[in-house]
Design an enzyme around this catalytic site. Structure first.
Site, PDB file in Angstrom:
ATOM      1  N   SER A 164       0.824  -1.206   0.000  1.00 53.46           N
ATOM      2  CA  SER A 164       0.000   0.000   0.000  1.00 53.46           C
ATOM      3  C   SER A 164       0.858   1.256   0.000  1.00 53.46           C
ATOM      4  CB  SER A 164      -0.867  -0.018   1.260  1.00 53.46           C
ATOM      5  OG  SER A 164      -1.458   1.230   1.485  1.00 53.46           O
TER       6      SER A 164
ATOM      7  N   TYR B  47      -2.117  -0.362  10.524  1.00 56.02           N
ATOM      8  CA  TYR B  47      -2.408  -0.987   9.223  1.00 56.02           C
ATOM      9  C   TYR B  47      -1.206  -0.847   8.291  1.00 56.02           C
ATOM     10  CZ  TYR B  47      -3.822  -1.357   4.390  1.00 56.02           C
ATOM     11  OH  TYR B  47      -3.853  -1.686   3.055  1.00 56.02           O
TER      12      TYR B  47
ATOM     13  N   LYS C 259       1.695  -3.685   6.504  1.00 52.66           N
ATOM     14  CA  LYS C 259       2.080  -3.825   5.093  1.00 52.66           C
ATOM     15  C   LYS C 259       3.601  -3.694   4.938  1.00 52.66           C
ATOM     16  CE  LYS C 259      -1.926  -4.644   3.437  1.00 52.66           C
ATOM     17  NZ  LYS C 259      -2.230  -5.901   2.758  1.00 52.66           N
TER      18      LYS C 259
HETATM   19  P1  NAD Z   1     -11.421  -5.980   0.823  1.00 50.48           P
HETATM   20  O1  NAD Z   1     -11.655  -5.898   2.296  1.00 50.48           O
HETATM   21  O2  NAD Z   1     -12.557  -5.678  -0.083  1.00 50.48           O
HETATM   22  O3  NAD Z   1     -10.853  -7.425   0.445  1.00 50.48           O
HETATM   23  C1  NAD Z   1     -10.117  -8.210   1.348  1.00 50.48           C
HETATM   24  C2  NAD Z   1     -10.756  -9.589   1.373  1.00 50.48           C
HETATM   25  O4  NAD Z   1     -10.010 -10.426   2.259  1.00 50.48           O
HETATM   26  C3  NAD Z   1     -12.187  -9.556   1.901  1.00 50.48           C
HETATM   27  O5  NAD Z   1     -13.010 -10.292   1.032  1.00 50.48           O
HETATM   28  C4  NAD Z   1     -12.102 -10.227   3.272  1.00 50.48           C
HETATM   29  O6  NAD Z   1     -13.298 -10.938   3.590  1.00 50.48           O
HETATM   30  C5  NAD Z   1     -10.911 -11.137   3.093  1.00 50.48           C
HETATM   31  N1  NAD Z   1     -10.180 -11.431   4.318  1.00 50.48           N
HETATM   32  C6  NAD Z   1      -9.762 -10.564   5.270  1.00 50.48           C
HETATM   33  N2  NAD Z   1      -9.104 -11.214   6.227  1.00 50.48           N
HETATM   34  C7  NAD Z   1      -9.095 -12.526   5.882  1.00 50.48           C
HETATM   35  C8  NAD Z   1      -8.569 -13.697   6.467  1.00 50.48           C
HETATM   36  N3  NAD Z   1      -7.895 -13.662   7.639  1.00 50.48           N
HETATM   37  N4  NAD Z   1      -8.729 -14.882   5.841  1.00 50.48           N
HETATM   38  C9  NAD Z   1      -9.407 -14.933   4.652  1.00 50.48           C
HETATM   39  N5  NAD Z   1      -9.923 -13.857   4.056  1.00 50.48           N
HETATM   40  C10 NAD Z   1      -9.774 -12.673   4.654  1.00 50.48           C
HETATM   41  O7  NAD Z   1     -10.184  -5.041   0.494  1.00 50.48           O
HETATM   42  P2  NAD Z   1      -9.584  -4.590  -0.906  1.00 50.48           P
HETATM   43  O8  NAD Z   1      -9.816  -3.143  -1.034  1.00 50.48           O
HETATM   44  O9  NAD Z   1     -10.014  -5.502  -1.969  1.00 50.48           O
HETATM   45  O10 NAD Z   1      -8.042  -4.781  -0.598  1.00 50.48           O
HETATM   46  C11 NAD Z   1      -7.335  -5.942  -0.991  1.00 50.48           C
HETATM   47  C12 NAD Z   1      -5.905  -5.827  -0.506  1.00 50.48           C
HETATM   48  O11 NAD Z   1      -5.310  -4.658  -1.050  1.00 50.48           O
HETATM   49  C13 NAD Z   1      -5.756  -5.721   1.006  1.00 50.48           C
HETATM   50  O12 NAD Z   1      -4.615  -6.450   1.393  1.00 50.48           O
HETATM   51  C14 NAD Z   1      -5.527  -4.245   1.240  1.00 50.48           C
HETATM   52  O13 NAD Z   1      -4.800  -4.010   2.411  1.00 50.48           O
HETATM   53  C15 NAD Z   1      -4.743  -3.876  -0.006  1.00 50.48           C
HETATM   54  N6  NAD Z   1      -4.855  -2.459  -0.395  1.00 50.48           N
HETATM   55  C16 NAD Z   1      -6.092  -1.925  -0.588  1.00 50.48           C
HETATM   56  C17 NAD Z   1      -6.192  -0.583  -0.945  1.00 50.48           C
HETATM   57  C18 NAD Z   1      -7.542   0.080  -1.111  1.00 50.48           C
HETATM   58  O14 NAD Z   1      -7.617   1.304  -1.005  1.00 50.48           O
HETATM   59  N7  NAD Z   1      -8.607  -0.658  -1.383  1.00 50.48           N
HETATM   60  C19 NAD Z   1      -5.031   0.186  -1.143  1.00 50.48           C
HETATM   61  C20 NAD Z   1      -3.795  -0.412  -0.955  1.00 50.48           C
HETATM   62  C21 NAD Z   1      -3.707  -1.753  -0.580  1.00 50.48           C
HETATM   63  C1  WQD Z   2      -9.075  10.304   0.093  1.00 47.88           C
HETATM   64  C2  WQD Z   2      -9.161  11.808   0.335  1.00 47.88           C
HETATM   65  C3  WQD Z   2      -9.548  12.389   2.623  1.00 47.88           C
HETATM   66  C4  WQD Z   2     -13.549  10.637   2.881  1.00 47.88           C
HETATM   67  C5  WQD Z   2      -6.891   5.083   2.163  1.00 47.88           C
HETATM   68  C6  WQD Z   2      -6.007   4.363   3.148  1.00 47.88           C
HETATM   69  C7  WQD Z   2      -4.733   3.937   2.468  1.00 47.88           C
HETATM   70  C8  WQD Z   2      -5.021   3.142   1.204  1.00 47.88           C
HETATM   71  C9  WQD Z   2      -5.932   3.883   0.305  1.00 47.88           C
HETATM   72  C10 WQD Z   2      -5.160   0.819   1.777  1.00 47.88           C
HETATM   73  C11 WQD Z   2      -8.439  12.270   1.583  1.00 47.88           C
HETATM   74  C12 WQD Z   2     -10.723  12.791   1.762  1.00 47.88           C
HETATM   75  C13 WQD Z   2     -12.315  11.049   2.442  1.00 47.88           C
HETATM   76  C14 WQD Z   2     -14.537  11.621   3.201  1.00 47.88           C
HETATM   77  C15 WQD Z   2     -12.988  13.345   2.558  1.00 47.88           C
HETATM   78  N1  WQD Z   2      -5.706   1.915   1.522  1.00 47.88           N
HETATM   79  N2  WQD Z   2     -12.041  12.386   2.281  1.00 47.88           N
HETATM   80  N3  WQD Z   2     -14.213  12.934   3.021  1.00 47.88           N
HETATM   81  O1  WQD Z   2      -7.086   8.084   3.185  1.00 47.88           O
HETATM   82  O2  WQD Z   2      -6.046   8.507   0.904  1.00 47.88           O
HETATM   83  O3  WQD Z   2      -6.252   6.231   1.720  1.00 47.88           O
HETATM   84  O4  WQD Z   2      -7.128   4.251   1.028  1.00 47.88           O
HETATM   85  O5  WQD Z   2      -3.987   0.543   1.761  1.00 47.88           O
HETATM   86  O6  WQD Z   2      -4.047   3.171   3.390  1.00 47.88           O
HETATM   87  O7  WQD Z   2      -5.716   5.255   4.218  1.00 47.88           O
HETATM   88  O8  WQD Z   2      -8.294   7.414   1.035  1.00 47.88           O
HETATM   89  O9  WQD Z   2     -10.559   7.659   0.172  1.00 47.88           O
HETATM   90  O10 WQD Z   2     -10.203   7.721   2.673  1.00 47.88           O
HETATM   91  O11 WQD Z   2      -9.456   9.618   1.284  1.00 47.88           O
HETATM   92  O12 WQD Z   2     -12.749  14.555   2.434  1.00 47.88           O
HETATM   93  O13 WQD Z   2     -15.662  11.313   3.645  1.00 47.88           O
HETATM   94  O14 WQD Z   2     -10.547  12.127   0.545  1.00 47.88           O
HETATM   95  O15 WQD Z   2      -9.299  13.352   3.605  1.00 47.88           O
HETATM   96  O16 WQD Z   2      -7.892  13.530   1.319  1.00 47.88           O
HETATM   97  P1  WQD Z   2      -6.881   7.662   1.790  1.00 47.88           P
HETATM   98  P2  WQD Z   2      -9.705   8.036   1.301  1.00 47.88           P
END
Ligand code: NAD
Ligand code: WQD
Length: 337
Positions: A124, A148, A152
């Site tokens: 991430s 969190y 990662k």
């Molecule tokens: P998500 O929560 O939609 O998907 C994660 C899935 O993993 C879910 O279906 C959940 O039920 C499953 N899960 C969680 N813990 C588990 C466990 N212990 N055993 C089996 N299944 C489990 O999230 P996402 O947005 O699809 O994210 C996927 C990956 O990408 C995650 O590792 C997240 O940290 C990473 N990531 C997401 C974002 C984002 O903004 N969405 C950004 C950067 C990194």
């Molecule tokens: C985006 C922008 C908020 C909601 C998150 C995780 C990061 C990564 C990606 C997993 C920011 C603003 C948001 C609202 C707002 N995930 N905002 N009102 O915080 O950049 O990143 O997702 O790895 O770890 O922290 O994403 O969509 O929450 O926010 O003004 O109701 O929108 O302040 O500037 P963020 P976000």
């Protein structure tokens, strides 16, 4: 080729399953559905025209995970399964380390036992914390600011150490910036539980009438209009990046790559783009900054372009259009409205 997708029912995982299966890959899913609906996998099967074998198990469970590896001849793993809510990780650090670090360790032990040597790990942009220089290069020293993000960064360090001894292993950590949008069919998309923490699902639920007003967290950042700037990336670009990464894992070792577009978009700019797409004004109010937020997070995407020949192709309007289509056609997400 057979790929195990952990967290395959989740937001990014379900799109990844569609992309892989569409490209002839045999997909096996494990997911405990702690943050997803099994219906997402029904929709995946409907889109790709084949059933995807799926197991409702926790990746931390050694016996259960072992049984999946025993039942399938797995060539590679994409590890999405993790908890991902930053605020929750501050309140429940032990559960986050247990899931995200414990789950990874159990997966690695099982991979080693079955001589599976290719892994793509969901990292991430949050590992960078409040980076001094934007756009952010992969060499920027990580400074994660919450549990969190630390899970990662620990995951990446564990993988680098493991690759030093498991010399056949090829591991790629992909550092996603802000994945949003949905499959263009409108059949699968982002369906968070409870009130969305993230901006795009907040906008889609606001536009569909499930929420009443957007709180814009701060307008006094040193950015183009004072609101936070992020590198939003279409989820289909993200999952295409995973497929291309798998194709490039021909040499051993550990690598980390940013998956971003290189383009920053402020909160007000995303709101304007989304308003254009959904065709109506959305109420918003400027409120205080959200604790822990940073002004600007934008990827330098060049390393992925050079090493994988991959670039994000879709723009912010595509992201808004596809996210909106999913929400409009599924006002209650995967549950009945
Ligand atoms: P998500 O929560 O939609 O998907 C994660 C899935 O993993 C879910 O279906 C959940 O039920 C499953 N899960 C969680 N813990 C588990 C466990 N212990 N055993 C089996 N299944 C489990 O999230 P996402 O947005 O699809 O994210 C996927 C990956 O990408 C995650 O590792 C997240 O940290 C990473 N990531 C997401 C974002 C984002 O903004 N969405 C950004 C950067 C990194
Ligand atoms: C985006 C922008 C908020 C909601 C998150 C995780 C990061 C990564 C990606 C997993 C920011 C603003 C948001 C609202 C707002 N995930 N905002 N009102 O915080 O950049 O990143 O997702 O790895 O770890 O922290 O994403 O969509 O929450 O926010 O003004 O109701 O929108 O302040 O500037 P963020 P976000």
């Amino acid at each position: 080729m057979s790929v195990l997708v952990t967290g395959g029912a989740g937001f990014i995982g379900s799109h990844c399953c569609v992309d892989l299966a569409t490209h002839g890959v045999d997909v096996v899913v494990v997911d405990d559905h702690s943050n997803s609906s099994p219906r997402a996998l029904d929709r995946v099967a409907e889109l790709v025209g084949v059933e995807i074998p799926s197991y409702e198990i926790d990746v931390r469970d050694p016996a259960e995970l072992e049984s999946v590896f025993a039942a399938h001849d797995i060539d590679a793993v994409i590890h999405f399964a993790a908890r991902k809510a930053v605020g929750e990780s501050v309140a429940m650090p032990i559960e986050y380390y247990e899931s995200n670090v414990g789950g990874l360790l159990n997966l690695l032990r099982t991979m080693r036992a079955h001589e599976v040597d290719r892994l793509v790990f969901s990292s991430s942009c949050s590992i960078y914390g409040d980076a001094d220089d934007v756009p952010i290069l992969e060499d920027t020293p990580p400074r994660p600011t919450n549990p969190y993000a630390r899970t990662k960064w620990m995951g990446e360090q564990i993988l680098a150490d493991a690759c030093a001894v498991e010399t056949a292993w090829s591991v790629m950590a992909l550092r996603y910036f802000n994945p949003v949008g949905a499959h263009e069919s409108g059949r699968i998309g982002e369906d968070p539980r409870g009130i969305p923490n993230n901006l795009m699902p907040y906008l889609t639920q606001l536009a569909v009438g499930r929420l009443h007003e957007l709180s814009v967290f701060g307008d006094d950042y040193p950015t183009v209009d004072g609101t936070g700037v992020r590198d939003y990336i279409h989820v289909m670009d993200v999952v295409e990046g995973h497929r291309v990464a798998l194709e490039h894992m021909t040499s051993p070792g550990f690598r980390s790559l940013n998956l971003g577009t290189g383009t920053g978009t402020s909160v007000l700019q995303l709101l304007a783009a989304f308003t254009e797409v959904c065709g109506r004004e959305l109420p918003y109010r400027i409120v205080a900054r959200r604790p822990g937020d940073v002004a600007e997070l934008v990827a330098d995407p060049e390393r992925a372009a050079v090493e994988l020949g991959w670039r994000a192709r879709r723009d912010v309007l595509d992201m808004c259009r596809d996210a909106w289509r999913f929400q409009q056609e599924n006002p209650g997400g995967y549950e009945p409205a």
